[in-house]
Design a protein around this motif. Structure first.
Motif, PDB file in Angstrom:
ATOM      1  N   THR A  31       0.843  -1.180   0.000  1.00 18.71           N
ATOM      2  CA  THR A  31       0.000   0.000   0.000  1.00 18.71           C
ATOM      3  C   THR A  31       0.885   1.238   0.000  1.00 18.71           C
ATOM      4  O   THR A  31       2.027   1.186   0.469  1.00 18.71           O
ATOM      5  CB  THR A  31      -0.950  -0.001   1.221  1.00 18.71           C
ATOM      6  OG1 THR A  31      -1.702   1.196   1.225  1.00 18.71           O
ATOM      7  CG2 THR A  31      -0.192  -0.137   2.519  1.00 18.71           C
ATOM      8  N   THR A  32       0.380   2.335  -0.520  1.00 17.89           N
ATOM      9  CA  THR A  32       1.145   3.580  -0.523  1.00 17.89           C
ATOM     10  C   THR A  32       1.026   4.308   0.810  1.00 17.89           C
ATOM     11  O   THR A  32       1.719   5.281   1.039  1.00 17.89           O
ATOM     12  CB  THR A  32       0.675   4.524  -1.648  1.00 17.89           C
ATOM     13  OG1 THR A  32      -0.715   4.804  -1.467  1.00 17.89           O
ATOM     14  CG2 THR A  32       0.927   3.932  -3.012  1.00 17.89           C
ATOM     15  N   THR A  33       0.154   3.822   1.675  1.00 14.10           N
ATOM     16  CA  THR A  33      -0.011   4.418   2.994  1.00 14.10           C
ATOM     17  C   THR A  33       0.711   3.542   4.011  1.00 14.10           C
ATOM     18  O   THR A  33       0.304   2.404   4.237  1.00 14.10           O
ATOM     19  CB  THR A  33      -1.508   4.493   3.369  1.00 14.10           C
ATOM     20  OG1 THR A  33      -2.207   5.147   2.320  1.00 14.10           O
ATOM     21  CG2 THR A  33      -1.715   5.233   4.668  1.00 14.10           C
ATOM     22  N   SER A  35       1.831   1.720   7.289  1.00 15.99           N
ATOM     23  CA  SER A  35       1.249   1.374   8.580  1.00 15.99           C
ATOM     24  C   SER A  35       2.379   1.100   9.565  1.00 15.99           C
ATOM     25  O   SER A  35       2.211   0.393  10.533  1.00 15.99           O
ATOM     26  CB  SER A  35       0.337   0.160   8.440  1.00 15.99           C
ATOM     27  OG  SER A  35       1.067  -0.921   7.908  1.00 15.99           O
ATOM     28  N   SER A  47       6.060   5.053  -3.411  1.00 12.55           N
ATOM     29  CA  SER A  47       4.892   5.570  -2.699  1.00 12.55           C
ATOM     30  C   SER A  47       4.931   7.081  -2.577  1.00 12.55           C
ATOM     31  O   SER A  47       3.924   7.757  -2.775  1.00 12.55           O
ATOM     32  CB  SER A  47       4.787   4.936  -1.308  1.00 12.55           C
ATOM     33  OG  SER A  47       4.524   3.564  -1.411  1.00 12.55           O
ATOM     34  N   ASN A  51       2.075   9.253  -4.313  1.00 19.57           N
ATOM     35  CA  ASN A  51       1.237  10.073  -3.434  1.00 19.57           C
ATOM     36  C   ASN A  51       1.374  11.557  -3.721  1.00 19.57           C
ATOM     37  O   ASN A  51       0.385  12.277  -3.834  1.00 19.57           O
ATOM     38  CB  ASN A  51       1.564   9.800  -1.964  1.00 19.57           C
ATOM     39  CG  ASN A  51       1.047   8.479  -1.493  1.00 19.57           C
ATOM     40  OD1 ASN A  51       0.056   7.962  -1.980  1.00 19.57           O
ATOM     41  ND2 ASN A  51       1.736   7.896  -0.517  1.00 19.57           N
TER      42      ASN A  51
END
Length: 72
Positions: A31-33, A35, A47, A51
């Protein structure tokens, strides 16, 4: 999410998967977010590019962010 799909599409190239030792299972969860810390630097760099481009930052600002990621 569109950003995640772009990241996965780029890194699904077999040569890139081999070069950066990305397994199919890992690719599915990317994911580009973040965690937490990114598992691989290539994922973090892509990312940031994805983004910030989507956030309409100009190229020089994206470059400065990338320099910050690499502590240059």
């Amino acid at each position: 999410m569109e950003r995640d799909r772009i990241l996965k599409e780029i890194l699904s190239d077999s040569e890139l998967m081999e070069k950066y030792k990305i397994k199919k299972e890992e690719l599915d969860t990317l994911t580009t977010t973040p965690s937490g810390p990114y598992s691989k630097k290539i994922v973090e760099v892509l990312s940031v590019i994805i983004n910030e481009n989507d956030n309409h930052l100009n190229n020089s600002m994206i470059y400065k962010k990338l320099k910050n990621v690499h502590n240059i």
